[in-house]
Design an enzyme around this catalytic site. Structure first.
Site, PDB file in Angstrom:
ATOM      1  N   ASP A  80       0.857  -1.191   0.000  1.00 62.74           N
ATOM      2  CA  ASP A  80       0.000   0.000   0.000  1.00 62.74           C
ATOM      3  C   ASP A  80       0.898   1.248   0.000  1.00 62.74           C
ATOM      4  OD1 ASP A  80      -2.398   1.331   0.052  1.00 62.74           O
ATOM      5  OD2 ASP A  80      -2.887   0.873   2.132  1.00 62.74           O
ATOM      6  N   HIS A  81       0.308   2.390  -0.298  1.00 63.10           N
ATOM      7  CA  HIS A  81       1.015   3.677  -0.396  1.00 63.10           C
ATOM      8  C   HIS A  81       2.532   3.630  -0.215  1.00 63.10           C
ATOM      9  CE1 HIS A  81      -2.825   5.581  -0.703  1.00 63.10           C
ATOM     10  NE2 HIS A  81      -3.230   4.806   0.271  1.00 63.10           N
ATOM     11  N   ASP A 102       2.648   5.952  -4.792  1.00 64.67           N
ATOM     12  CA  ASP A 102       1.814   7.081  -4.424  1.00 64.67           C
ATOM     13  C   ASP A 102       2.561   8.393  -4.628  1.00 64.67           C
ATOM     14  OD1 ASP A 102       0.193   9.006  -3.386  1.00 64.67           O
ATOM     15  OD2 ASP A 102      -0.274   7.938  -1.530  1.00 64.67           O
ATOM     16  N   GLU A 138      -1.613   6.814  -8.122  1.00 65.65           N
ATOM     17  CA  GLU A 138      -2.521   7.681  -7.355  1.00 65.65           C
ATOM     18  C   GLU A 138      -2.507   9.071  -7.968  1.00 65.65           C
ATOM     19  OE1 GLU A 138      -2.928   4.568  -5.548  1.00 65.65           O
ATOM     20  OE2 GLU A 138      -3.444   5.912  -3.902  1.00 65.65           O
ATOM     21  N   HIS A 189      -8.660   9.577   3.318  1.00 61.35           N
ATOM     22  CA  HIS A 189      -8.124   8.566   4.231  1.00 61.35           C
ATOM     23  C   HIS A 189      -8.631   8.838   5.641  1.00 61.35           C
ATOM     24  CE1 HIS A 189      -4.783   7.410   1.333  1.00 61.35           C
ATOM     25  NE2 HIS A 189      -5.479   6.307   1.576  1.00 61.35           N
ATOM     26  N   GLY A 190      -8.771   7.769   6.407  1.00 64.02           N
ATOM     27  CA  GLY A 190      -9.247   7.932   7.776  1.00 64.02           C
ATOM     28  C   GLY A 190     -10.754   8.084   7.790  1.00 64.02           C
ATOM     29  N   HIS A 219      -9.841   4.398  -2.157  1.00 65.36           N
ATOM     30  CA  HIS A 219      -9.140   4.423  -0.867  1.00 65.36           C
ATOM     31  C   HIS A 219     -10.003   5.148   0.149  1.00 65.36           C
ATOM     32  CE1 HIS A 219      -4.963   3.178  -1.972  1.00 65.36           C
ATOM     33  NE2 HIS A 219      -5.520   3.286  -3.151  1.00 65.36           N
ATOM     34  N   VAL A 242     -10.022  -0.545   3.048  1.00 68.30           N
ATOM     35  CA  VAL A 242     -10.499  -0.204   4.391  1.00 68.30           C
ATOM     36  C   VAL A 242      -9.346  -0.426   5.364  1.00 68.30           C
ATOM     37  CG1 VAL A 242     -12.096  -0.784   6.254  1.00 68.30           C
ATOM     38  CG2 VAL A 242     -12.883  -0.871   3.887  1.00 68.30           C
ATOM     39  N   ASN A 243      -9.084   0.565   6.183  1.00 70.04           N
ATOM     40  CA  ASN A 243      -8.041   0.410   7.191  1.00 70.04           C
ATOM     41  C   ASN A 243      -8.527   0.888   8.558  1.00 70.04           C
ATOM     42  OD1 ASN A 243      -5.686   0.129   8.661  1.00 70.04           O
ATOM     43  ND2 ASN A 243      -4.420   1.401   7.341  1.00 70.04           N
TER      44      ASN A 243
END
Ligand SMILES: [Zn+2]
Length: 292
Positions: A80-81, A102, A138, A189-190, A219, A242-243
């Site tokens: 990821d990223h 990214d 991205e 994000h978040g 994302h 999903v994080n």
């Protein structure tokens, strides 16, 4: 077993999406593997640069590969990223199935040049080893941190004029040769502490999907409504990340287990509760992404 690329293209054709979930530890990997196995769907385990520094790059690759072979389960690993070509190469060499370069915070020229460098390296590896590694690019900044917050990260694209432009997306895909693209479509994000994240711009998703032809990646889906995410999938998103929601489930599961048994010292007992809390979230998300 099909390759990850084949699973993603199949998902796009069917109008569903492959779930991508981040991990920091073995409990996370098992939460994801068990949830996907129960629903009989392919799944992607993701590790950011920070997450893979914690798990070990070769070590997490070995764990996911072992699970895939031992269970004959379509579970794959994504870097990821990743903010440098060197770290993309490191992940490819370690056996990852996919990597994200990214460059969303770079100028478009530098982003294109570096993403193209990653695609070229993946092609070299394909020629030498016949192993397909997916490279995702991205375009459009959506913030970097997977946490719960009260304000939108500075500079993140959520107003219409800051979303990824269709013509930029077309140019980026054409000049880099990336397999997948993550545009800024109102996602961040978040997730927000209070209520839902701002709505996604489904029209932009559809326009970028149709103009570029590549599977799109969403994302920052933590905090977005189920209906919004499903509409984005129907519009061309084939992978959803999903994080934060998993991190919250882990933390709350762990706290609950420790509160319930304050004298327990066997990690496999209280961490089992945290793992099950994560697994429940992964199952719920996989049902949404696969329209089950
Ligand atoms: Zn992300």
């Amino acid at each position: 077993m099909k390759s990850l690329k084949e699973y993603i293209h199949e998902a796009k054709e069917k109008g569903i999406a492959v779930g991508h979930f981040n991990v920091s530890n073995l409990e996370g990997v098992y939460a994801i593997a068990d949830a996907a196995q129960a629903l009989n769907v392919p799944v992607i385990v993701g590790v950011s640069e920070g997450e893979r520094d914690f798990t070990g790059v070769l070590e997490i690759a070995a764990v996911v590969k072992t699970l895939r072979e031992e269970r004959n389960q379509p579970i794959f690993l994504n870097a990821d990223h990743t903010y440098s070509i060197e770290r993309v190469k490191e992940a490819i060499d370690a056996g990852f199935d996919a990597a994200i370069f990214d460059g969303a915070q770079l100028g478009i020229e530098e982003n294109i040049a570096k993403a193209r460098g990653c695609v070229e390296y993946a092609k070299e590896v394909k020629q030498k080893t016949n192993r397909d590694v997916i490279i995702e690019g991205e375009l459009g900044y959506i913030g970097t941190s997977s946490k719960v917050f009260t304000e939108i990260p500075e500079g993140a694209a959520i107003t219409d004029e800051m979303l990824t432009k269709v013509e930029d997306a077309v140019r980026f895909v054409k000049e880099t040769g990336v397999d997948m693209l993550a545009p800024a479509v109102g996602n961040i994000h978040g997730m927000f502490a209070k209520g839902k994240d701002p709505a996604l711009n489904i029209g932009t998703v559809k326009a970028i999907s149709e103009a570029t032809g590549v599977p799109l990646v969403l994302h920052g889906a933590s905090g977005n409504s189920d209906a919004d995410v499903q509409a984005a999938i129907k519009a061309g998103v084939a992978v959803v990340h999903v994080n934060t929601e998993l991190r919250v489930a882990y933390r709350e599961g762990l706290e609950g287990a420790l509160d319930a048994k304050p004298d327990e010292v066997a990690p496999y007992k209280y961490e089992k509760v945290a793992k099950e809390a994560m697994q429940k979230v992964v199952e719920e998300k996989l049902r949404i992404f696969n329209f089950l």
